[in-house]
Scaffold this motif. Structure first.
Motif, PDB file in Angstrom:
ATOM      1  N   TYR A  41       0.852  -1.183   0.000  1.00  0.00           N
ATOM      2  CA  TYR A  41       0.000   0.000   0.000  1.00  0.00           C
ATOM      3  C   TYR A  41       0.891   1.237   0.000  1.00  0.00           C
ATOM      4  O   TYR A  41       1.949   1.248   0.625  1.00  0.00           O
ATOM      5  CB  TYR A  41      -0.869   0.073   1.267  1.00  0.00           C
ATOM      6  CG  TYR A  41      -1.848  -1.064   1.452  1.00  0.00           C
ATOM      7  CD1 TYR A  41      -2.496  -1.669   0.388  1.00  0.00           C
ATOM      8  CD2 TYR A  41      -2.139  -1.526   2.733  1.00  0.00           C
ATOM      9  CE1 TYR A  41      -3.402  -2.686   0.582  1.00  0.00           C
ATOM     10  CE2 TYR A  41      -3.049  -2.550   2.940  1.00  0.00           C
ATOM     11  CZ  TYR A  41      -3.680  -3.131   1.855  1.00  0.00           C
ATOM     12  OH  TYR A  41      -4.571  -4.139   2.053  1.00  0.00           O
ATOM     13  N   ILE A  67       0.228   5.043   1.116  1.00  0.00           N
ATOM     14  CA  ILE A  67      -0.748   5.893   1.802  1.00  0.00           C
ATOM     15  C   ILE A  67      -0.328   7.337   1.605  1.00  0.00           C
ATOM     16  O   ILE A  67       0.696   7.776   2.131  1.00  0.00           O
ATOM     17  CB  ILE A  67      -0.832   5.534   3.306  1.00  0.00           C
ATOM     18  CG1 ILE A  67      -1.058   4.036   3.503  1.00  0.00           C
ATOM     19  CG2 ILE A  67      -1.894   6.377   3.988  1.00  0.00           C
ATOM     20  CD1 ILE A  67      -2.317   3.492   2.873  1.00  0.00           C
ATOM     21  N   LEU A 105      -9.122   9.009   4.485  1.00  0.00           N
ATOM     22  CA  LEU A 105      -9.504   8.082   3.422  1.00  0.00           C
ATOM     23  C   LEU A 105     -10.688   8.673   2.681  1.00  0.00           C
ATOM     24  O   LEU A 105     -11.693   9.040   3.299  1.00  0.00           O
ATOM     25  CB  LEU A 105      -9.873   6.715   4.015  1.00  0.00           C
ATOM     26  CG  LEU A 105     -10.226   5.612   3.030  1.00  0.00           C
ATOM     27  CD1 LEU A 105      -9.064   5.333   2.072  1.00  0.00           C
ATOM     28  CD2 LEU A 105     -10.579   4.336   3.779  1.00  0.00           C
ATOM     29  N   ILE A 132      -9.898   6.156   7.744  1.00  0.00           N
ATOM     30  CA  ILE A 132      -8.518   5.653   7.652  1.00  0.00           C
ATOM     31  C   ILE A 132      -8.148   4.909   8.935  1.00  0.00           C
ATOM     32  O   ILE A 132      -7.465   3.889   8.896  1.00  0.00           O
ATOM     33  CB  ILE A 132      -7.501   6.765   7.302  1.00  0.00           C
ATOM     34  CG1 ILE A 132      -6.169   6.154   6.806  1.00  0.00           C
ATOM     35  CG2 ILE A 132      -7.216   7.684   8.479  1.00  0.00           C
ATOM     36  CD1 ILE A 132      -6.210   5.624   5.425  1.00  0.00           C
ATOM     37  N   PHE A 134       4.248   5.343   3.618  1.00  0.00           N
ATOM     38  CA  PHE A 134       3.490   6.546   3.953  1.00  0.00           C
ATOM     39  C   PHE A 134       4.197   7.764   3.375  1.00  0.00           C
ATOM     40  O   PHE A 134       5.397   7.960   3.600  1.00  0.00           O
ATOM     41  CB  PHE A 134       3.367   6.698   5.476  1.00  0.00           C
ATOM     42  CG  PHE A 134       2.505   5.641   6.094  1.00  0.00           C
ATOM     43  CD1 PHE A 134       1.145   5.848   6.291  1.00  0.00           C
ATOM     44  CD2 PHE A 134       3.041   4.410   6.462  1.00  0.00           C
ATOM     45  CE1 PHE A 134       0.340   4.869   6.846  1.00  0.00           C
ATOM     46  CE2 PHE A 134       2.243   3.423   7.017  1.00  0.00           C
ATOM     47  CZ  PHE A 134       0.895   3.646   7.212  1.00  0.00           C
ATOM     48  N   GLY A 143       0.154  11.436   4.779  1.00  0.00           N
ATOM     49  CA  GLY A 143       0.017  10.084   5.300  1.00  0.00           C
ATOM     50  C   GLY A 143       1.011   9.790   6.411  1.00  0.00           C
ATOM     51  O   GLY A 143       0.744   8.959   7.288  1.00  0.00           O
TER      52      GLY A 143
END
Length: 188
Positions: free
Chosen positions: A82, A84, A89, A101, A120, A124
């Motif tokens: 992922y 972020i 979110l 989130i 991140f 994020g």
């Protein structure tokens, strides 16, 4: 071999225990679960998915629902990561975005199947610092072997590098490495 389990009229915990017992027995790779309570059906489906089992179909019957699940037709889980990009979110309201989130990481940390890494970036990175509601869930994911990587440039920009609570400081090389090495990269 198909095993039929009738959980109609039992509590949610009893239903979960019955299904767990059947899948622990290696002789059963396919199960039909009869349920008359939608909340129990939903809990069973969630539990089956968390355990990495395949829910083939959910049929509506006059008596309730029939869940058809299997272990033999599980899809291979491809390595994924992922990225972020935000501390919320979705687009729109920031308050609900932060709740979403937080829920995403709290629920994700309960699953047995986890991503290889989470990078991140931008705002994020604020999810990985002291006092962030997501720190405990991210720590749980890290304990399960997820490589939590936090953009050092972003931490410097927001002047919060000294508040990093979970993960390791990463660089653009880490992010590019993720894109080159993973079969699936999901940006949120």
């Amino acid at each position: 071999m198909i095993n039929k389990i009738d959980v109609r009229g039992v509590s949610q915990q009893q239903a979960l225990n019955l299904v767990e017992t059947v899948f622990e027995d290696q002789n059963h790779s396919n199960v039909e679960i009869l349920s008359s309570d939608q909340a129990i059906t939903t809990a069973l489906i969630d539990n089956l998915i968390k355990k990495g089992l395949t829910v083939e179909e959910v049929l509506q019957t006059p008596e309730g629902q029939t869940i058809i699940a299997s272990t033999s037709h599980q899809q291979t889980i491809l390595p994924k990561s992922y990225v972020i990009e935000n501390n919320t979110l979705g687009q729109g309201n920031e308050v609900i975005g932060q709740k979403l989130i937080n829920a995403f990481f709290n629920v994700s940390s309960d699953y047995e199947q986890v991503p290889t890494s989470i990078f991140f970036v931008n705002t994020g990175v604020k999810l990985c610092i002291d006092q962030a509601d997501t720190v405990d869930a991210l720590q749980k994911l890290q304990d399960k072997g997820v490589d939590i990587i936090v953009c050092g440039t972003c931490l410097d920009f927001f002047e919060i590098k000294d508040k990093l609570a979970v993960g390791r400081i990463g660089t653009m090389h880490d992010l590019i490495g993720i894109y080159h090495s993973q079969n699936q990269v999901i940006s949120l």
